[in-house]
Motif scaffolding. Structure first.
Motif, mmCIF file in Angstrom:
data_model
loop_
_atom_site.group_PDB
_atom_site.id
_atom_site.type_symbol
_atom_site.label_atom_id
_atom_site.label_comp_id
_atom_site.label_asym_id
_atom_site.label_seq_id
_atom_site.Cartn_x
_atom_site.Cartn_y
_atom_site.Cartn_z
ATOM 1 N N ASN A 296 0.849 -1.186 0.000
ATOM 2 C CA ASN A 296 0.000 0.000 0.000
ATOM 3 C C ASN A 296 0.885 1.237 0.000
ATOM 4 O O ASN A 296 1.919 1.264 0.668
ATOM 5 N N LYS A 297 0.467 2.251 -0.742
ATOM 6 C CA LYS A 297 1.283 3.468 -0.831
ATOM 7 C C LYS A 297 1.128 4.366 0.398
ATOM 8 O O LYS A 297 1.916 5.292 0.597
ATOM 9 N N ASP A 298 0.102 4.083 1.223
ATOM 10 C CA ASP A 298 -0.116 4.871 2.433
ATOM 11 C C ASP A 298 0.527 4.170 3.628
ATOM 12 O O ASP A 298 0.051 3.125 4.070
ATOM 13 N N PRO A 299 1.606 4.721 4.190
ATOM 14 C CA PRO A 299 2.295 4.045 5.296
ATOM 15 C C PRO A 299 1.431 3.946 6.563
ATOM 16 O O PRO A 299 1.736 3.168 7.455
ATOM 17 N N LYS A 300 0.356 4.732 6.625
ATOM 18 C CA LYS A 300 -0.519 4.713 7.794
ATOM 19 C C LYS A 300 -1.752 3.837 7.591
ATOM 20 O O LYS A 300 -2.649 3.806 8.443
ATOM 21 N N PHE A 304 -1.392 -2.442 7.562
ATOM 22 C CA PHE A 304 -0.042 -2.698 8.055
ATOM 23 C C PHE A 304 -0.044 -3.114 9.533
ATOM 24 O O PHE A 304 0.915 -3.722 10.010
ATOM 25 N N GLY A 310 5.239 -5.835 5.166
ATOM 26 C CA GLY A 310 4.595 -4.749 4.441
ATOM 27 C C GLY A 310 5.535 -4.056 3.470
ATOM 28 O O GLY A 310 6.745 -3.953 3.727
ATOM 29 N N VAL A 312 5.644 -0.410 1.433
ATOM 30 C CA VAL A 312 5.043 0.897 1.191
ATOM 31 C C VAL A 312 5.439 1.344 -0.207
ATOM 32 O O VAL A 312 6.623 1.546 -0.494
#
Length: 332
Positions: A296-300, A304, A310, A312
């Protein structure tokens, strides 16, 4: 007053065979029976059910109750609940185990109501309390973010077990047990529903519940074209493609590919979540996977918090590189 004693497993029959969930339930029942030092019995309901009695014994049952009647050719709530109520009242098991399937989810709570007891659905762990000898029923709660253990002081204690959460025993074809036939005693007039037609859905490949690897996509995949890339990766891993609800609602993935609280509950060896935010509704369907990899491009992103590994980044860049490396390793 008669005493509740022993473990009973309801064994579903699918296309004339015992499916894996029935064998897993038998394995769980066998272990519980051994803990209590009591017997394990199985119940087979349906036309020609007796032909599977020896197989149920081979997978752990000491005794098999067979209910065979022309009115039981197909699963119908009215008839099957009546038959199971009759069998349970006659045998009086301390514990009744069913599979967490469409049949088990329908049968267990209705049966519990008729028997004035409770049912705990979707258990991933069953054990016997060493002090009280009651059944400890563990199941995911809060969307799979935690697990809770329940007990019930009324009998029989009824629980359904999640597919792949329990291990079946090795088949022992030399094992012998007792087979008892019970008359269904059904009144055709009391059966209020009738099966008119059965349409079998073509899943197109490996069934989600049986796939060792699932490559699942979320809203971030963006199109049906994007899911074709997921299908290629799943094929390399000999797995299946899953999806969250938005891709299914948008027609990018078939409805039978939805994983989550309103879709399929899965527990593969490996779950690859691509462009999935990780909503509670979705995680409730895959939290029991042995390993989860998230891209996923959103680390938040919440996914995750559940993932074992994971990455990023943009899935459109990460996935091709991962796929190409996988092809290289598989060609060696």
């Amino acid at each position: 007053m008669a005493e509740y004693k022993g473990i009973m497993t309801y064994c579903e029959i699918t296309e004339g065979k015992l499916p894996s969930i029935s064998k897993e339930a038998l394995g769980c029942g066998r272990r519980l029976a051994d803990e209590l030092g009591q017997a394990l019995c199985a119940v087979l309901v349906g036309t020609d059910a007796g032909s599977l009695a020896q197989e149920a014994i081979a997978f752990g049952a000491d005794k098999v109750y067979v209910v065979d009647d022309p009115l039981l050719k197909e699963y119908q709530t009215d008839s099957y609940v009546s038959v199971m109520e009759k069998v349970v009242r006659q045998v009086m098991p301390q514990v009744l185990i069913l599979g967490q399937t469409s049949v088990g989810r329908d049968l267990a709570p209705m049966l519990a109501f008729r028997l004035d007891t409770t049912a705990t659905l979707d258990c991933v762990g069953l054990a016997i309390d060493s002090d009280t000898k009651l059944l400890l029923q563990t199941k995911p709660v809060y969307g799979g973010n935690a697990q809770a253990t329940f007990t019930c002081e009324s009998f029989p204690q009824i629980a359904t077990v999640r597919d792949k959460a329990m291990a079946p025993l090795e088949s022992n074809d030399s094992k012998r047990g007792e087979v008892i036939t019970i008359d269904a005693g059904l009144d055709p007039a009391a059966i209020r529903t009738r099966l008119l037609k059965r349409v079998k859905e073509d899943e197109g490949g490996v069934r989600l519940e049986e796939a060792p690897v699932i490559v699942s996509g979320g809203r971030g995949i963006g199109s049906a074209e994007g899911f074709k890339q997921l299908q290629e990766l799943a094929a390399l891993l000999k797995g299946a493609v899953g999806a969250s609800r938005p891709p299914c609602d948008n027609g990018w993935a078939a409805p039978n590919r939805q994983v989550g609280i309103t879709g399929r509950i899965v527990s593969p060896d490996l779950y690859i979540a691509i462009a999935l935010s990780g909503s509670i509704q979705h995680l409730s369907g895959c939290a029991q996977s042995k390993s989860i990899i998230a891209i996923n491009k959103d680390p938040k992103a919440n996914i995750f918090n559940q993932a074992d590994f994971g990455v990023v980044g943009d899935w459109k860049k990460v996935l091709p590189a991962f796929r190409d490396k996988l092809k290289e390793l598989l060609s060696e």
